[in-house]
Design a protein around this motif. Sequence first.
Motif, short mmCIF file in Angstrom:
data_model
loop_
_atom_site.label_atom_id
_atom_site.label_comp_id
_atom_site.label_asym_id
_atom_site.label_seq_id
_atom_site.Cartn_x
_atom_site.Cartn_y
_atom_site.Cartn_z
N ASP A 385 -32.95 -28.38 40.94
CA ASP A 385 -33.43 -28.28 42.44
C ASP A 385 -34.72 -28.93 41.34
OD1 ASP A 385 -32.27 -27.74 44.03
OD2 ASP A 385 -32.53 -25.91 43.40
N THR A 386 -34.70 -30.14 40.14
CA THR A 386 -36.40 -30.40 39.25
C THR A 386 -36.12 -31.85 39.91
OG1 THR A 386 -35.97 -28.44 37.48
CG2 THR A 386 -37.52 -30.53 37.22
N GLU A 387 -37.24 -32.18 39.90
CA GLU A 387 -37.25 -34.10 39.85
C GLU A 387 -38.24 -34.05 38.90
OE1 GLU A 387 -36.55 -36.35 42.04
OE2 GLU A 387 -35.79 -35.12 44.36
N ALA A 388 -38.27 -35.57 37.97
CA ALA A 388 -38.54 -36.22 36.71
C ALA A 388 -39.29 -37.22 36.89
CB ALA A 388 -38.66 -35.61 35.57
N ALA A 389 -40.32 -37.52 36.72
CA ALA A 389 -40.57 -39.43 36.55
C ALA A 389 -41.20 -39.67 35.70
CB ALA A 389 -40.79 -39.58 38.01
N ILE A 390 -41.09 -40.91 35.42
CA ILE A 390 -42.69 -41.31 34.05
C ILE A 390 -43.26 -43.04 34.89
CG2 ILE A 390 -42.59 -43.36 31.86
CD1 ILE A 390 -41.14 -40.47 31.53
N LEU A 391 -44.75 -41.53 34.71
CA LEU A 391 -45.55 -42.68 35.92
C LEU A 391 -46.22 -44.22 34.36
CD1 LEU A 391 -47.49 -40.55 38.10
CD2 LEU A 391 -45.34 -41.89 38.31
N SER A 392 -46.89 -44.71 34.92
CA SER A 392 -47.50 -45.48 33.55
C SER A 392 -48.91 -44.98 33.78
CB SER A 392 -47.48 -47.00 34.91
OG SER A 392 -48.32 -48.19 33.86
N LEU A 393 -48.65 -45.14 32.33
CA LEU A 393 -50.58 -44.55 31.44
C LEU A 393 -51.44 -46.06 32.05
CD1 LEU A 393 -49.42 -44.11 27.78
CD2 LEU A 393 -49.90 -42.33 29.71
N ASP A 394 -51.35 -46.70 32.20
CA ASP A 394 -52.14 -47.72 33.23
C ASP A 394 -52.76 -48.04 34.59
OD1 ASP A 394 -52.52 -48.36 30.02
OD2 ASP A 394 -51.48 -49.62 30.70
N THR A 395 -51.67 -47.54 34.97
CA THR A 395 -51.59 -48.02 36.92
C THR A 395 -51.29 -46.80 38.19
OG1 THR A 395 -49.13 -48.83 36.65
CG2 THR A 395 -50.91 -50.10 36.65
N GLY A 396 -50.55 -46.22 37.09
CA GLY A 396 -50.01 -44.66 37.42
C GLY A 396 -48.68 -44.58 37.97
N GLU A 397 -47.84 -45.91 38.46
CA GLU A 397 -47.57 -46.03 39.04
C GLU A 397 -45.67 -45.66 38.18
OE1 GLU A 397 -46.77 -47.89 42.42
OE2 GLU A 397 -49.25 -47.64 42.21
N VAL A 398 -45.17 -45.17 39.28
CA VAL A 398 -43.09 -45.11 38.32
C VAL A 398 -42.68 -45.73 37.94
CG1 VAL A 398 -41.22 -44.04 39.29
CG2 VAL A 398 -43.09 -43.13 40.85
N LEU A 399 -42.25 -45.59 36.36
CA LEU A 399 -42.03 -46.45 35.46
C LEU A 399 -40.40 -46.90 35.93
CD1 LEU A 399 -44.31 -46.86 33.00
CD2 LEU A 399 -43.88 -48.66 34.55
N PRO A 400 -39.90 -48.24 35.42
CA PRO A 400 -37.97 -48.37 35.32
C PRO A 400 -37.39 -47.31 34.14
CG PRO A 400 -39.55 -50.38 35.02
CD PRO A 400 -39.86 -48.83 35.38
N PRO A 401 -36.67 -47.02 34.09
CA PRO A 401 -35.92 -46.72 33.14
C PRO A 401 -35.64 -47.45 31.78
CG PRO A 401 -33.99 -46.49 34.19
CD PRO A 401 -35.19 -47.34 35.30
N GLY A 402 -36.36 -47.12 30.25
CA GLY A 402 -36.79 -47.76 29.42
C GLY A 402 -38.32 -47.55 28.40
N GLU A 403 -38.89 -48.05 30.32
CA GLU A 403 -40.13 -48.24 29.82
C GLU A 403 -41.22 -47.39 29.48
OE1 GLU A 403 -42.81 -50.34 32.15
OE2 GLU A 403 -41.01 -52.49 32.37
N VAL A 404 -42.55 -46.82 28.99
CA VAL A 404 -43.03 -45.48 28.62
C VAL A 404 -43.58 -45.03 28.88
CG1 VAL A 404 -43.94 -44.74 25.96
CG2 VAL A 404 -42.44 -46.21 25.85
#
Length: 562
Positions: A385-404
């Motif tokens: 039940d837990t969602e997680a994602a990676i957001l760009s430090l610059d744009t705030g957009e969701v990043l693809p796998p492998g990007e910091v």
Amino acid sequence: MSIRPWLASYPEEIPASLTYEEQPVQSYLTKTAQQYPNKTAIHFMGKELTFQEVYESSLKVGNYLRKLGVKKGDRVAIMLPNGPQAVISYFGVLYAGAVVVQTNPLYTEREIEYQMKDSGSIVIITLDVLYPRVRQVIKNTPLQHIIVTAVKDYLPFPKNIIYPFIQTKQTGLKVHVEERGTNHEFKRIIETEPAKEIDLPFHFDEDLALLQYTGGTTGFPKGVMLTHKNLIANTSMCAAWMYKCKKGEEVILGVLPFFHVYGMTAVMVLSVMQAYKMVLLPKFDVKTTLKAIEKQRPTLFPGAPTIYIALLNDPDLRKYDLSSIRSCLSGSAPLPAEVQQKFEKVTGGKLVEGYGLSETSPVTHANFLWDSERVKGSVGVPWPDTEAAILSLDTGEVLPPGEVGEVVVKGPQVMKGYWNRPEETEMTFKDGWLLTGDVGYMDENGYFFVVDRKKDMILAGGYNIYPREVEEVLYEHPSIQEAVVVGVPDAYRGETVKAYIVLKEGHSVTEEELNLFARAQLAAYKVPRIYEFRTELPKTAVGKILRRALIDEEKRKQEKTS
């Protein structure tokens, strides 16, 4: 984020989603006492209490609090080390319909005063030796009553006679608290109060169970508002994750302090929910812990990396039988790979790293304990039940796998917000995501890697350097027991890398040797330029190294020389 790549890695025993019983946290103690009344709930320094005894004692505390005028939603502080009173008080406060405010027993008068005022706590439950500190600040706070207990109250004979003398010798304090005015005796409450059920209205999604104060590494500590739903969801997730553990059969080592949200959820609430026996230690001491493992045979041992490191570096480690330990979930700080491997070799059990925050009750991610391949350096995958994602430090957009970018999470364990801080609550959420402040990435299989705190990242000569990566390399050196890396001001590079080192007993190493070791495994710009050797590092009560304290120390040094 409808795609959840991590679900493909889930063992078939772990469901992607759980059903949560819409009930208050304390109802688990009621149920467990009904199902396992005579089963040992707590072992504490030779004294044992059954679930029935814990249940009845908790009701007595709840009834007494109501008698003192505590109403639904009022805050009651608990400032106790791990022991029967900590468990009884926690559930007693919840039975009274109040909100628990966990307070670190190591707090100074200033820290106690701040937390009591900020939370609006009207009652505090504490130890006799801590009473003088509370007494000093009570007039400046909303506190109306102090309930006082003593370690000896729950010790078997003859320890209950001997302990006060040992305590006086260790602390230099001989405290006798008279029961009058605002002072109340815990022992008398247990002896005289009725253990009757308290029926109160209840809202699963809204009612607060806990105000958990953050460490205050970025300013004043904030009260994290955790609801009954948050705690039940996270504890249920924990039980689902540990699917090989059998209800009513496990023994769990309670060395993580219960005033820390990790110890509270992963030891105390989980044990009550699953009818596990808790072996409680009032503080972490290497020899005491090793003896407790050998004698009490715990099967589960939640901890923090510094706890496992300290045990592994004890010169008498081989004399103790630690083979009862089957499962350990490590949290609060990054777990060095070498520590994981050594601990598994010594115990024969599994040690895996998890991840979370006070704001998430606390766990959001963990590695699988059984039946899965290891993914080195990962904090694991999101829990059910837990969602997680990676957001760009610059744009705030969701990043693809492998990007910091910044790790963000959603789930039923995520806090309601910060107590009386609506602006800070709003800043911590973005489009429903909780912003963790941690920098990391996700691989194609949905495993997450935390490279550092956003604020801990070192910017040297235009390069981003993540302290955790450098620390992992330093931990591989055979002479290093503990290492922490920070950025310090540098006139040329902006910041440069400094490493604080604690050596293993009997070991020595030079800066030049460490420099050569690091250069063999790190790009030149990541290698520490400064090394400082210490006998110990500043830590929180749960053993997390306080990187921020070292950064502040460096700033003060710079200010003095400038």
